[in-house]
Design a protein around this motif. Sequence first.
Motif, short mmCIF file in Angstrom:
data_model
loop_
_atom_site.label_atom_id
_atom_site.label_comp_id
_atom_site.label_asym_id
_atom_site.label_seq_id
_atom_site.Cartn_x
_atom_site.Cartn_y
_atom_site.Cartn_z
N LYS A 335 2.06 4.93 -0.47
CA LYS A 335 2.20 3.94 -1.55
C LYS A 335 3.58 3.29 -1.53
O LYS A 335 3.70 2.07 -1.69
CB LYS A 335 1.95 4.61 -2.90
CG LYS A 335 1.76 3.62 -4.03
CD LYS A 335 1.26 4.33 -5.29
CE LYS A 335 0.91 3.32 -6.38
NZ LYS A 335 0.37 4.00 -7.58
N GLY A 336 4.60 4.12 -1.32
CA GLY A 336 5.95 3.57 -1.26
C GLY A 336 6.14 2.63 -0.07
O GLY A 336 6.76 1.57 -0.20
N VAL A 337 5.61 3.03 1.08
CA VAL A 337 5.70 2.19 2.28
C VAL A 337 4.95 0.88 2.08
O VAL A 337 5.42 -0.20 2.45
CB VAL A 337 5.16 2.94 3.52
CG1 VAL A 337 5.08 2.01 4.71
CG2 VAL A 337 6.05 4.13 3.84
N LEU A 338 3.78 0.97 1.46
CA LEU A 338 2.97 -0.22 1.20
C LEU A 338 3.71 -1.20 0.30
O LEU A 338 3.75 -2.41 0.56
CB LEU A 338 1.65 0.20 0.56
CG LEU A 338 0.60 -0.88 0.34
CD1 LEU A 338 0.17 -1.48 1.67
CD2 LEU A 338 -0.61 -0.29 -0.37
N GLU A 339 4.34 -0.69 -0.76
CA GLU A 339 5.09 -1.57 -1.67
C GLU A 339 6.31 -2.16 -0.97
O GLU A 339 6.64 -3.33 -1.16
CB GLU A 339 5.53 -0.78 -2.91
CG GLU A 339 6.24 -1.65 -3.94
CD GLU A 339 6.58 -0.88 -5.21
OE1 GLU A 339 7.04 -1.52 -6.17
OE2 GLU A 339 6.37 0.35 -5.23
N LEU A 340 6.98 -1.35 -0.15
CA LEU A 340 8.16 -1.83 0.57
C LEU A 340 7.80 -2.95 1.54
O LEU A 340 8.53 -3.94 1.65
CB LEU A 340 8.81 -0.66 1.32
CG LEU A 340 10.05 -0.98 2.15
CD1 LEU A 340 11.19 -1.44 1.25
CD2 LEU A 340 10.45 0.22 2.99
N ILE A 341 6.68 -2.79 2.23
CA ILE A 341 6.31 -3.75 3.27
C ILE A 341 5.64 -4.99 2.69
O ILE A 341 6.03 -6.12 2.99
CB ILE A 341 5.38 -3.09 4.30
CG1 ILE A 341 6.16 -2.06 5.12
CG2 ILE A 341 4.75 -4.11 5.22
CD1 ILE A 341 5.32 -1.23 6.03
N ALA A 342 4.63 -4.79 1.85
CA ALA A 342 3.81 -5.91 1.41
C ALA A 342 4.08 -6.37 -0.01
O ALA A 342 3.57 -7.41 -0.43
CB ALA A 342 2.33 -5.56 1.56
N GLY A 343 4.84 -5.59 -0.78
CA GLY A 343 5.14 -5.99 -2.15
C GLY A 343 4.10 -5.52 -3.13
O GLY A 343 3.03 -5.00 -2.77
N GLU A 344 4.39 -5.71 -4.41
CA GLU A 344 3.50 -5.23 -5.47
C GLU A 344 2.15 -5.93 -5.46
O GLU A 344 1.16 -5.38 -5.94
CB GLU A 344 4.18 -5.43 -6.83
CG GLU A 344 5.40 -4.55 -7.05
CD GLU A 344 5.98 -4.71 -8.44
OE1 GLU A 344 5.42 -5.54 -9.21
OE2 GLU A 344 6.97 -4.04 -8.75
N ASP A 345 2.10 -7.14 -4.92
CA ASP A 345 0.83 -7.89 -4.89
C ASP A 345 -0.24 -7.18 -4.07
O ASP A 345 -1.43 -7.48 -4.23
CB ASP A 345 1.05 -9.29 -4.32
CG ASP A 345 1.84 -10.18 -5.27
OD1 ASP A 345 1.94 -9.83 -6.46
OD2 ASP A 345 2.34 -11.23 -4.82
N HIS A 346 0.18 -6.27 -3.18
CA HIS A 346 -0.79 -5.61 -2.30
C HIS A 346 -0.92 -4.12 -2.57
O HIS A 346 -1.49 -3.40 -1.76
CB HIS A 346 -0.39 -5.84 -0.83
CG HIS A 346 -0.62 -7.23 -0.35
ND1 HIS A 346 0.39 -8.15 -0.26
CD2 HIS A 346 -1.76 -7.87 0.04
CE1 HIS A 346 -0.09 -9.30 0.18
NE2 HIS A 346 -1.39 -9.16 0.37
N LEU A 347 -0.44 -3.65 -3.73
CA LEU A 347 -0.58 -2.23 -4.05
C LEU A 347 -2.04 -1.83 -4.26
O LEU A 347 -2.39 -0.65 -4.17
CB LEU A 347 0.24 -1.88 -5.31
CG LEU A 347 1.74 -1.69 -5.10
CD1 LEU A 347 2.42 -1.38 -6.42
CD2 LEU A 347 2.03 -0.59 -4.08
#
Length: 434
Positions: A335-347
């Motif tokens: 989840k942290g990596v996803l937010e770091l890479i793609a931003g909150e729009d893609h959580l």
Amino acid sequence: MADTALKPEGPIKRAIRNAGWLLAGKGTGGVFSLFYLALTARSLGAEEFGIFALILSYGQAVTNLAQFQSWQTVVRYGAQHEAAERPDKLLRIIVFATLLDFGAAAAGTLLAIGGVYLIGGEFGWTEGDKNLAALFCLSLLFGVRGAPTGVLRLFDRFDIAAYAETVLPTMRLLGALAAWASGASIAGYLAAWAAAEVVTTAAMWWASLREIRRKFREPVAGSPIRGVIGENEGLWAFAWTTNINTSLNLVWKQFPVLVVGWAVDAVAAGGFRIATQLVGALNKPTIALARAIYPEFAKLAVVDKSLIQRTVVRACLIGAAAGGVVLIIVLLAGKGVLELIAGEDHLFVFPILIILTVAAMFDLSGVAIEPALVALGRPGTVLRVRGITSILYAVALMWAVDVYGSLGAAVTTVGASILLLALMLGAFRKYGAR
């Protein structure tokens, strides 16, 4: 001690060494892919990134459909001719694979351009988007590097192949940085991806031609192509079968993204693309092992088929362990990596990421079965298994996405991975000991 020092490497040890070289290229690509994925997703925004992801998936799907996996042909038949010390036959296989690559690229170009204007509207593409997709497909289909890849793997030059393959992620990263710095639109990022493909192809051809010149220091007598069909039993059947097998792989990789884009919207398709790319980056070590072990199977099939079964078991255990590690990483840090890479729009992608990682665990558990069956001369068996699974997967996928959206696509992928592993294992138990 002398005997121990001179003991030759076994196929697993040699495959791991070669996988290390592949991973040097693929691992670099995996790290770089996270950077250029982040740049692209954040600078384009969810809607435009979704369109970008759909064009990218379409282009790669058509590429997989059109291109022959000629590197497998070079390795399988080339290993036989190398063992028999027949450089003339070896050279003819390389020339045959090269012609196969370029012929497929020409046919694929027509297929890609026609498909864009026939079905592009189903994804909500404008005329401008269609033109961009057509140009992008053209650049991908000129990225013909099957034959040079086969040459480097056959001659055990995975080190050189690793250096050449770092060109692709490096060029994508540089292109993405340039597009980001200039505030480019979708066209700028597609141009960066296209340029990376062309430059990588040039690097692979340069490296393989250098190895060919070293291997064939003396002029080889006879025609460079005449007689290649007659002296390689089942050549056309093998080439076509491995090509169709690879074409079916697009069902597993690009087809879900396209179906999500068709049934839901571009934002959902972009999120699904991000999830698949993150899982792919984590799986690169085991995928590198699968690619490195195929030449070893091809050589064992010539000299000692009994070793293949033991090698498959060991490689699959390595794959299963790697899959478990990947799942733990995703659960703890995904989840942290996803937010770091793609931003909150893609959580919203995180549950999909977990489910796709479970599917990857089953895929990695059977990592060596398919290359072993192909090396044993059973590409038709692989084709039947993949064909049955892919048809069931495609039908179930369209229904699940229509009813449950992206989550349905992810769950269906897990079911398909389990079915594929079971059928592949059954086929290997039937034919592997023969």
